[in-house]
Motif scaffolding. Structure first.
Motif, mmCIF file in Angstrom:
data_model
loop_
_atom_site.group_PDB
_atom_site.id
_atom_site.type_symbol
_atom_site.label_atom_id
_atom_site.label_comp_id
_atom_site.label_asym_id
_atom_site.label_seq_id
_atom_site.Cartn_x
_atom_site.Cartn_y
_atom_site.Cartn_z
ATOM 1 N N GLU A 182 110.106 1.540 10.164
ATOM 2 C CA GLU A 182 108.963 2.075 11.215
ATOM 3 C C GLU A 182 108.842 1.202 12.548
ATOM 4 O O GLU A 182 108.932 -0.086 12.617
ATOM 5 N N LEU A 183 108.670 2.097 13.485
ATOM 6 C CA LEU A 183 108.748 1.470 15.081
ATOM 7 C C LEU A 183 107.547 2.029 15.554
ATOM 8 O O LEU A 183 107.396 3.203 15.980
ATOM 9 N N VAL A 184 106.796 1.077 16.304
ATOM 10 C CA VAL A 184 105.450 1.495 17.021
ATOM 11 C C VAL A 184 105.350 0.879 18.225
ATOM 12 O O VAL A 184 105.675 -0.308 18.373
ATOM 13 N N GLY A 185 105.250 1.499 19.297
ATOM 14 C CA GLY A 185 104.858 0.954 20.403
ATOM 15 C C GLY A 185 104.926 2.008 21.807
ATOM 16 O O GLY A 185 104.284 3.170 21.629
ATOM 17 N N TRP A 186 105.838 1.856 22.802
ATOM 18 C CA TRP A 186 105.654 2.696 23.984
ATOM 19 C C TRP A 186 106.993 2.579 24.428
ATOM 20 O O TRP A 186 108.093 1.714 24.116
ATOM 21 N N VAL A 187 107.384 3.852 25.372
ATOM 22 C CA VAL A 187 108.619 3.987 26.056
ATOM 23 C C VAL A 187 108.218 4.371 27.410
ATOM 24 O O VAL A 187 107.375 5.078 27.800
ATOM 25 N N ASP A 188 108.834 3.611 28.622
ATOM 26 C CA ASP A 188 108.641 3.628 29.887
ATOM 27 C C ASP A 188 110.004 4.271 30.506
ATOM 28 O O ASP A 188 110.844 3.370 30.652
ATOM 29 N N TRP A 189 110.007 5.545 30.712
ATOM 30 C CA TRP A 189 111.151 6.193 31.332
ATOM 31 C C TRP A 189 111.390 5.973 32.668
ATOM 32 O O TRP A 189 112.314 5.842 33.233
ATOM 33 N N ALA A 190 110.465 5.297 33.544
ATOM 34 C CA ALA A 190 110.775 5.053 34.936
ATOM 35 C C ALA A 190 111.231 3.765 35.122
ATOM 36 O O ALA A 190 112.077 3.775 35.928
ATOM 37 N N ARG A 191 111.133 2.773 34.164
ATOM 38 C CA ARG A 191 111.879 1.366 34.443
ATOM 39 C C ARG A 191 113.394 1.353 34.284
ATOM 40 O O ARG A 191 114.102 1.002 35.079
ATOM 41 N N PRO A 192 113.976 1.876 33.066
ATOM 42 C CA PRO A 192 113.321 2.087 31.893
ATOM 43 C C PRO A 192 113.155 1.060 30.881
ATOM 44 O O PRO A 192 113.817 0.029 31.017
#
Length: 540
Positions: A182-192
Motif C-alpha cells: 500500500e502506498l499513500v501520498g501525492w502525485v504532482d503532474w506539473a513537475r512531475p
C-alpha cells in the motif's frame, strides 16, 4: 263546545310544479311544509329550516346537494311520473333508497379540471424525482455498451485535466492479501513528481518513503516504520535518501510510471474500443465507469471512474507483470509537494540577478581562494550501486581536493586527489578510516591523473575551476533557502550547477545536475587546512 269545522281533504303537491318563491334549492319532497322529527313522531313534527339539507340529530351522514328540486321534471312516456322523482307521503327522500339524478354539466366540468390538475402535478413531481435521482453503485449494474462521442472525448481529455489540476492525493494498492503493498501520498503532474509512504504486508525492503521523477527514483528505507502507511511529512527528511533502480514492469518503478503517466500536455485520441459499464459514485460524486485504454495499444484497458468534468477518481487494472493495482485519487487533497534536495529542492521563482547578486557571484573566485582549507562533505546518489558519500578537505589556494569516497552498501572505499582537469585515485581497505589519512599516501601521489570521469569527479572539478574564473552566462536566482541557521541565495549557472551563497558572498554548497536529473552536492565548511591539503599542496 262548538262544532268542529269540516276538515278539508289533504291536497298532494304537484312534483312538476316550480318551487315557491323564496325557496330556491329545496330538496326532493320539499313541498311538505313539515318533516318528521328525528324520532319519527308524526304528531310532533318540527318545521324544516329553509336551505338546510340535513336532519337534526343526524351527524354521521354527509349532506347531499339540494339542487334537484329546482330541476325540471320530465314526464314518463306512459303518462306517469319519473319513478326516481316520485315522492311518497311520509317517506323521507334521503332514506327512500332511490338514486339521485345525474350531476349537472358545471359540476362535471369542475371535477374534470380538478382531476387533470392533480394528474399534471403528480407527473411533474415524478419527473423532478427522476432527474434528481443518481443510481448508487449497489443498485445500478447497468448494461455495458460502446462509448458515446461525448464519453470518448471525456476519456481522451482525462490526462490533460490532471495536468491542469497540477496534483492530487493518491492511495495505491498493489497485489492482494499477504503480498499486498500500500502506498499513500501525492502525485504532482506539473513537475512531475511522486511522493509516497510505502507500507502494507508485502512492502518488504521498500517500506519507508519514496520520491520519484520521470527519470529517477529515490528511497529512504525505514524497516521500523508502522505496517500501515500514512501521509508522508510535507517537508521530507533531508538525509538517508538513496537512488533505486526502477525495475521495469513491477514494483515502485511501475507505480511511478503509472501515476506520472496519468498526466499529459495534450488530449489523447478518443478511444474507439472503449465501453461504458455503469453509473456510480465516488466520495459522493457521480461518475461514469468506463473501460478504455490509456497506455500503448495492446495493453489491457483499465477501468476508469470519471466524472462529468473529465476528472479521474479511481482506476483499476494490472501492471505490466500482471499484478492487480488500484489507484484512488483525492482531488481535494493537493498541497504543495516539496522535493528533496537530490531532486532539486523547492522550485522557487527563478528571476534575473540584481546588481548586488551579480557582484557576489563576481567575487566568488576570490572567496574560494581565501579558503586555504575547508572541510567538504559530498552526497552523490549516482546509481543504485553507486550511492556515494565523501569527506575530506579542499584548498582554494592550490587549488586541490583530497577526499575519501565510500560506496554505501558494499563499503568499498577509495582515496581521490583532484586538481583542475585531473583526478588520481587508489583503492583503500573497506575497514579503513572514513577520513583521508595525513600525510597523503605515496601510492596516491604516484597514481596517474586522468580527466574527471564520473559525476563525483566532475563535481570536485567544478569547485576547483571556479577558483580561477567566475561563472559566466545566463545566471538566475532560483530561490532563497536556509542551511542550518544561515539564510542563503541559490544561483543556477550554465552547465547545470548551483551555488549557495550567503549574504556576504561566502560559498556554502555547490550542486551538480546529473544525467538522470539527480542533484549531487558538495558542502563547504570554512576551517584551517588539514594535513591532506598541505600534502596536496606540497606534492604539486
Amino acid at each position: 263546545m262548538g262544532t268542529s269545522p269540516e276538515r278539508r281533504p289533504r291536497r298532494e303537491p304537484d312534483p312538476a310544479a316550480p318551487p315557491p318563491a323564496g325557496e330556491p334549492g329545496r330538496r326532493r319532497g320539499a313541498s311538505h311544509p313539515h318533516r318528521l322529527s328525528a324520532r319519527g313522531d308524526g304528531d310532533q313534527a318540527v318545521p324544516r329550516e329553509p336551505g338546510r339539507g340535513h336532519r337534526r340529530g343526524r351527524t354521521s351522514t354527509p349532506t347531499r346537494p339540494a339542487a334537484v328540486a329546482g330541476r325540471r321534471r320530465r314526464a314518463d312516456p306512459l303518462g306517469g311520473r319519473h319513478p326516481t322523482l316520485t315522492t311518497r307521503p311520509g317517506v323521507d327522500p334521503e332514506l327512500d333508497g332511490a338514486d339521485d339524478p345525474p350531476d349537472g354539466p358545471d359540476r362535471r366540468r369542475i371535477a374534470l379540471v380538478t382531476l387533470v390538475a392533480a394528474a399534471a402535478l403528480s407527473a411533474a413531481m415524478l419527473v423532478a424525482a427522476l432527474l434528481a435521482w443518481v443510481p448508487d453503485r449497489a443498485d445500478d449494474t447497468g448494461t455495458a455498451r460502446p462509448l458515446t462521442t461525448a464519453e470518448a472525448d471525456r476519456v481522451a481529455a482525462l490526462r490533460v485535466t490532471n495536468l491542469r489540476d497540477v496534483r492530487a492525493g493518491v492511495r495505491v494498492t498493489v497485489g492482494a492479501g499477504g503480498a499486498r503493498t500500500e502506498l499513500v501520498g501525492w502525485v504532482d503532474w506539473a513537475r512531475p513528481l511522486v511522493y509516497l509512504d510505502v507500507g502494507g504486508p508485502g512492502a518488504g525492503a521498500d517500506r519507508g518513503l519514496v520520491q520519484a521523477t520521470a527519470s529517477a527514483l529515490l528511497v529512504r528505507p525505514d524497516p521500523g516504520a508502522l505496517p500501515t502507511p500514512a501521509r508522508p511529512p510535507l517537508v521530507p527528511p533531508a538525509d538517508r535518501w538513496r537512488m533505486r533502480e526502477p525495475a521495469g514492469g513491477h514494483g515502485l518503478g511501475a507505480v511511478r510510471d503509472l501515476l506520472i503517466g496519468l498526466g499529459a500536455d495534450r488530449v489523447d485520441r478518443p478511444a474507439t474500443d472503449g465501453r461504458w459499464l455503469r453509473g456510480d459514485r465516488v466520495g459522493g460524486i457521480p461518475v461514469d465507469v468506463f473501460q478504455a485504454p490509456l497506455g500503448p495499444p495492446g495493453d489491457p484497458p483499465p477501468t476508469l471512474w470519471v466524472d462529468a468534468d473529465a476528472r479521474l477518481h479511481r482506476l483499476t487494472g494490472r501492471l505490466a507483470d500482471g499484478t492487480p493495482v488500484t489507484v484512488d485519487l483525492t482531488r481535494a487533497d493537493r498541497p504543495t509537494v516539496h522535493p528533496v534536495d537530490a531532486l532539486g529542492g523547492r522550485p522557487g521563482q527563478p528571476r534575473a540577478l540584481t546588481d548586488d547578486e551579480t557582484a557576489r557571484l563576481a567575487a566568488l573566485p576570490a572567496r574560494l581562494r581565501a579558503l586555504r582549507g575547508a572541510t567538504v562533505a559530498v552526497d552523490a546518489p549516482l546509481a543504485p550501486s553507486a550511492n556515494l558519500r565523501a569527506t575530506g578537505t579542499v584548498n582554494g589556494t592550490t587549488p586541490s581536493a583530497y577526499v575519501t569516497v565510500i560506496e554505501q552498501g558494499s563499503g568499498r572505499r577509495t582515496l581521490r586527489w583532484a586538481r583542475p582537469g585531473r583526478v588520481a585515485e587508489v583503492q583503500r581497505s573497506p575497514d579503513g578510516p572514513a577520513t583521508p589519512p595525513a600525510p597523503m599516501p605515496a601510492a596516491l601521489l604516484a597514481a596517474p591523473a586522468r580527466p574527471p570521469g564520473d559525476d563525483l569527479n566532475r563535481l570536485l572539478d567544478a569547485a576547483l575551476r571556479t577558483t580561477r574564473r567566475a561563472p559566466a552566462g545566463d545566471t538566475v536566482r532560483v530561490r532563497e533557502d536556509r542551511l542550518g541557521d544561515r539564510a542563503v541565495d541559490v544561483f543556477e549557472v550554465p552547465g547545470g550547477r548551483r551555488w549557495w551563497l550567503d549574504r556576504g558572498g561566502l560559498p556554502h554548497r555547490l550542486e551538480l545536475r546529473t544525467g538522470p536529473g539527480v542533484w549531487i552536492r558538495l558542502d563547504l565548511t570554512p576551517g584551517a587546512a588539514g594535513g591532506g591539503g598541505s600534502s596536496a599542496s606540497t606534492a604539486r
